[in-house]
Design a protein around this motif. Structure first.
Motif: not given
Length: 137
Positions: A47-52, A64-67, A89-96
């Protein structure tokens, strides 16, 4: 813009699907209730956008964000979770993750961001992570 909503709550997926269906410029809106189904969907048709959501029955979205980003590097990722503390939030940002929205307080902010993405197709890094309302003066 094609969207994949990944959340174990049918109610959340249904609500988001209905709201996204009203936005001109949003093409297909697909759903997945598990991380496994999300990965399969991204492999087949990114997709163009993933809402996770972060907490899924078969795994953690933040892990799974990096994958996910490796499978579809151009895909934008909006984390939409009840777990919105600053470290998460910061961890998610680092992961992508491109954005992080708290389900309890920032559903409107998520929709506003999606409208901007559809209309303009660009964002700035300064607004990558939505602010945590608990830490706003």
């Amino acid at each position: 813009m094609d969207v994949l909503i990944v959340d174990d709550s049918q109610a959340v997926r249904t609500s988001l699907r209905a709201l996204l269906g009203c936005i001109t410029g949003v093409g297909s809106v697909r759903e997945a209730a598990t991380l496994h189904a999300a990965l399969d969907g991204i492999r087949c048709d990114p997709p163009t956008l993933l809402i996770l959501d972060l907490h899924l029955p078969d795994g953690r979205g933040d892990v799974a964000l990096q994958t996910l980003k490796q499978l579809a590097p151009e895909m934008r990722i909006a984390v939409f979770s009840l777990h919105a503390d600053n470290s998460q939030q910061q961890q998610c940002r680092v992961q992508g993750a491109d954005w992080f929205f708290d389900k309890a307080t920032q559903a409107d902010a998520l929709l506003d961001r999606l409208l901007l993405e559809v209309r303009h197709g660009v964002s700035t890094k300064s607004d990558v992570i939505a602010p945590n309302p608990e830490n706003t003066p």
